[in-house]
Design a protein around this motif. Structure first.
Motif, mmCIF file in Angstrom:
data_model
loop_
_atom_site.group_PDB
_atom_site.id
_atom_site.type_symbol
_atom_site.label_atom_id
_atom_site.label_comp_id
_atom_site.label_asym_id
_atom_site.label_seq_id
_atom_site.Cartn_x
_atom_site.Cartn_y
_atom_site.Cartn_z
ATOM 1 N N GLU A 1 -3.745 -2.271 -6.565
ATOM 2 C CA GLU A 1 -4.291 -3.539 -6.206
ATOM 3 C C GLU A 1 -3.591 -3.730 -4.957
ATOM 4 O O GLU A 1 -4.106 -4.185 -3.778
ATOM 5 N N VAL A 2 -2.533 -3.736 -4.790
ATOM 6 C CA VAL A 2 -1.676 -4.006 -3.474
ATOM 7 C C VAL A 2 -2.313 -3.067 -2.453
ATOM 8 O O VAL A 2 -2.475 -3.686 -1.182
ATOM 9 N N VAL A 3 -2.517 -1.779 -2.531
ATOM 10 C CA VAL A 3 -3.047 -1.184 -1.430
ATOM 11 C C VAL A 3 -4.420 -1.661 -1.085
ATOM 12 O O VAL A 3 -4.570 -1.620 -0.059
ATOM 13 N N ARG A 4 -5.091 -1.860 -1.922
ATOM 14 C CA ARG A 4 -6.593 -2.419 -1.758
ATOM 15 C C ARG A 4 -6.468 -3.574 -1.130
ATOM 16 O O ARG A 4 -7.155 -3.728 0.077
ATOM 17 N N LEU A 5 -5.536 -4.666 -1.443
ATOM 18 C CA LEU A 5 -5.497 -5.919 -0.740
ATOM 19 C C LEU A 5 -5.026 -5.655 0.820
ATOM 20 O O LEU A 5 -5.383 -6.476 1.545
ATOM 21 N N LEU A 6 -4.026 -4.678 0.741
ATOM 22 C CA LEU A 6 -3.452 -4.689 2.180
ATOM 23 C C LEU A 6 -4.683 -4.139 3.044
ATOM 24 O O LEU A 6 -4.660 -4.348 4.397
ATOM 25 N N ARG A 7 -5.248 -2.961 2.683
ATOM 26 C CA ARG A 7 -6.351 -2.599 3.434
ATOM 27 C C ARG A 7 -7.349 -3.724 3.852
ATOM 28 O O ARG A 7 -8.028 -3.771 5.153
ATOM 29 N N GLU A 8 -7.761 -4.412 2.872
ATOM 30 C CA GLU A 8 -8.639 -5.695 3.328
ATOM 31 C C GLU A 8 -8.135 -6.511 4.101
ATOM 32 O O GLU A 8 -8.944 -7.058 4.792
ATOM 33 N N LYS A 9 -6.712 -6.712 4.276
ATOM 34 C CA LYS A 9 -6.296 -7.568 5.294
ATOM 35 C C LYS A 9 -5.870 -6.821 6.765
ATOM 36 O O LYS A 9 -5.414 -7.101 7.674
ATOM 37 N N GLY A 10 -6.438 -5.402 6.745
ATOM 38 C CA GLY A 10 -6.579 -4.821 7.891
ATOM 39 C C GLY A 10 -5.323 -3.991 8.241
ATOM 40 O O GLY A 10 -5.098 -3.475 9.299
ATOM 41 N N CYS A 11 -4.430 -3.724 7.447
ATOM 42 C CA CYS A 11 -3.358 -2.968 7.265
ATOM 43 C C CYS A 11 -3.795 -1.530 7.285
ATOM 44 O O CYS A 11 -4.550 -1.028 6.508
ATOM 45 N N GLU A 12 -3.085 -0.407 7.935
ATOM 46 C CA GLU A 12 -3.232 0.927 7.622
ATOM 47 C C GLU A 12 -2.128 1.347 6.771
ATOM 48 O O GLU A 12 -1.091 1.331 7.059
ATOM 49 N N VAL A 13 -2.917 1.562 5.551
ATOM 50 C CA VAL A 13 -1.682 1.970 4.382
ATOM 51 C C VAL A 13 -1.805 3.659 4.062
ATOM 52 O O VAL A 13 -2.832 4.129 3.924
ATOM 53 N N ARG A 14 -0.494 3.979 4.367
ATOM 54 C CA ARG A 14 -0.335 5.286 3.859
ATOM 55 C C ARG A 14 0.363 5.485 2.405
ATOM 56 O O ARG A 14 1.246 4.790 2.412
ATOM 57 N N VAL A 15 -0.155 6.295 1.624
ATOM 58 C CA VAL A 15 0.332 6.302 0.285
ATOM 59 C C VAL A 15 0.971 7.613 -0.047
ATOM 60 O O VAL A 15 0.564 8.586 0.084
ATOM 61 N N ASN A 16 2.051 7.411 -0.845
ATOM 62 C CA ASN A 16 2.818 8.352 -1.419
ATOM 63 C C ASN A 16 2.986 8.235 -2.702
ATOM 64 O O ASN A 16 3.320 7.190 -3.157
ATOM 65 N N ASP A 17 2.892 9.397 -3.690
ATOM 66 C CA ASP A 17 3.322 9.144 -4.892
ATOM 67 C C ASP A 17 3.481 10.647 -5.392
ATOM 68 O O ASP A 17 2.296 11.331 -5.805
ATOM 69 N N PRO A 18 4.634 10.961 -5.580
ATOM 70 C CA PRO A 18 4.669 12.698 -5.810
ATOM 71 C C PRO A 18 4.478 13.091 -7.447
ATOM 72 O O PRO A 18 4.152 14.278 -7.561
ATOM 73 N N LEU A 19 4.410 12.017 -8.270
ATOM 74 C CA LEU A 19 4.099 12.280 -9.560
ATOM 75 C C LEU A 19 2.250 12.263 -9.843
ATOM 76 O O LEU A 19 1.968 13.175 -10.611
#
Ligand code: SAJ
Length: 426
Positions: free
Chosen positions: A332-350
């Motif tokens: 949800e944080v990633v979705r909202l950040l993108r909605e606000k115009g942020c360029e979000v890069r995601v990492n999760d090794p698991l």
């Protein structure tokens, strides 16, 4: 044993609970059939593999399959005991979705014989065994309490510690009648070392839901306290540490919200059924669900007026060191950040299958204006700030779990913000 032969136990659903339970029962010497509607799961487990990450699970499943005590199939077969361990999610309008339970119960009806025991393990709204499961079972012509036994024995294990807790935790066993509860106790006595408490089905259903509701309400209190501490310019983590020195206080951890398929879901089962009587439980859910927006507002403050800021999102899973994404506040944080115009890069090794692109840590951090710890994976606690500093454009770290050592990051030149802390950098 031929595939249509009589098994001791048939486990419906080979997920986070059904698979370890089936494997433990097989290890105890029972002939177990594990059934799943997903053909890939039936195939993977049937070959001794696993489709979920859980410490120690692979070894137990491989041994159970190797010994011939655990088999898998796409359909139920006659057995002495049927255990139902299928998901009970919520619908978008926050109602219990009992379709999988209904499907599993209907699937065993043709195989029921006098003397059989049916155990519902899936977390279910109070009244499910009596009001939903029993009438379906009785389509077989058998009568619950006479020729058929029915019990609810909710699982209580913590993802990440499932095998240990499956053995060690106490169990609450709710029987339609005393004989049903006692028969169910015999099944779990095969591997459970904790104490077993016998009661009726609706009490057992309520116990399970209220355990998770207790957590949710307490986490909501912690989250609200954290927001207040930010406004007061003090540190929630100090407040919690000191308050928890009181012998009767146990303030929970604040964080970016509550995820997982349990704590963020089960309280709705009570709100749905008793909306007028659950103002506290409903409000706690709302409080916790508001945390991702709080996190996003903080990130936007940190990056200031930079247009299209690049944010490195560290973690997608709903909690540390698991691969499970269900209801994860990080999503949800990633979705909202993108909605606000942020360029979000995601990492999760698991996480192996994410709904969005995930990048190696180095690519995720490269040129980021702010790194945000969204999941408390150990790998992020061990992250080298000097290395991160060489990759990032801005030296901002926002820790939503109080995971990293802020002093080390500050020494590396980072501006560190911790959720719940209103203190300016020391
Ligand atoms: N969380 C907080 N603050 C806390 C504790 C947890 O924000 O103080 C968050 C976590 O970050 C996570 C979520 O809550 O997003 C849930 O995590 P968890 O580790 O507390 O619990 P689950 O959902 O993994 O497992 C829970 C457990 N229930 C209880 O502890 C009462 C487990 O024993 C249950 O078997 C499981 O739900 C279930 O299947 O119902």
């Amino acid at each position: 044993m031929a595939d249509n032969a009589h098994y001791d136990i048939c486990v419906m659903g080979l997920g986070y609970i059904g698979l370890p339970t089936a494997a433990m029962l097989a290890t105890s010497g029972a002939m177990v059939l594990g059934v799943d509607t997903n053909a890939a799961v039936v195939d993977t487990v049937g070959r001794g593999g696993i489709h979920i990450e859980e410490p120690g699970l692979k070894t137990v499943v491989r041994a159970a399959i190797g010994s011939g005590h655990l088999r898998t199939a796409a359909a139920a077969a006659p057995a002495g005991v049927f255990i139902i361990a299928v998901p009970t999610p919520i619908t978008p309008d926050k109602r219990a979705d009992m379709a999988c339970v209904v499907g599993a119960v209907e699937a065993i009806v043709p195989h029921l014989r006098p003397g059989n025991l049916v155990i519902l393990e899936s977390t279910s709204p109070p009244g499910t065994c009596a009001g939903l499961v029993r009438p379906i079972l009785e389509r077989s012509g058998l009568k619950v309490g006479e020729s058929l036994h029915l019990a609810h024995c909710p699982e209580r294990v913590l993802p990440g510690r499932i095998l240990t807790e499956l053995i060690a935790n106490d169990r609450v066993i709710g029987g339609h009648d005393r004989a049903s509860a006692e028969k169910a106790r015999e099944v779990y006595a095969r591997f459970v070392e904790g104490e077993m408490f016998l009661t009726d089905t609706t009490t057992a259903e309520m116990v399970k839901i209220i355990e998770n509701t207790y957590r949710d309400v307490n986490i909501a209190l912690a989250n609200e306290t954290a927001v207040l501490c930010e406004k007061l310019g003090i540190d929630f983590w100090d407040v919690a540490r000191f308050a928890n020195r009181h012998p009767r206080v146990q303030l929970h951890h604040a964080g970016p919200g509550v995820g997982g398929h349990c704590i963020s879901v089960d309280p709705w089962f009570l709100v749905e059924r008793f909306p007028a009587d659950t103002p506290l439980i409903g409000l706690a859910r709302t409080r916790n669900d508001a945390m991702p927006a709080h996190v996003v507002a903080r990130i936007l403050e940190i990056v200031g007026d930079r247009p299209n800021p690049a944010v490195a999102a560290l973690g997608l899973a709903y909690k540390g060191n698991v691969d499970d994404l269900r209801e994860s506040p990080a999503l949800e944080v990633v979705r909202l950040l993108r909605e606000k115009g942020c360029e979000v890069r995601v990492n999760d090794p698991l996480v192996k299958r994410a709904p969005c692109e995930t990048l190696p840590l180095e690519d995720c951090l490269k040129d980021a204006d702010c790194a945000v710890v969204l999941t408390a994976h150990d790998v992020y606690a061990e992250l080298d700030p000097a290395w991160a500093g060489t990759l990032m454009r801005g030296r901002n770290l926002y820790d939503t779990h109080h995971l990293v050592n802020p002093a080390a990051w500050r020494a590396a030149g980072f501006n560190v913000t911790v959720l719940g802390s209103g203190r300016s950098a020391e």
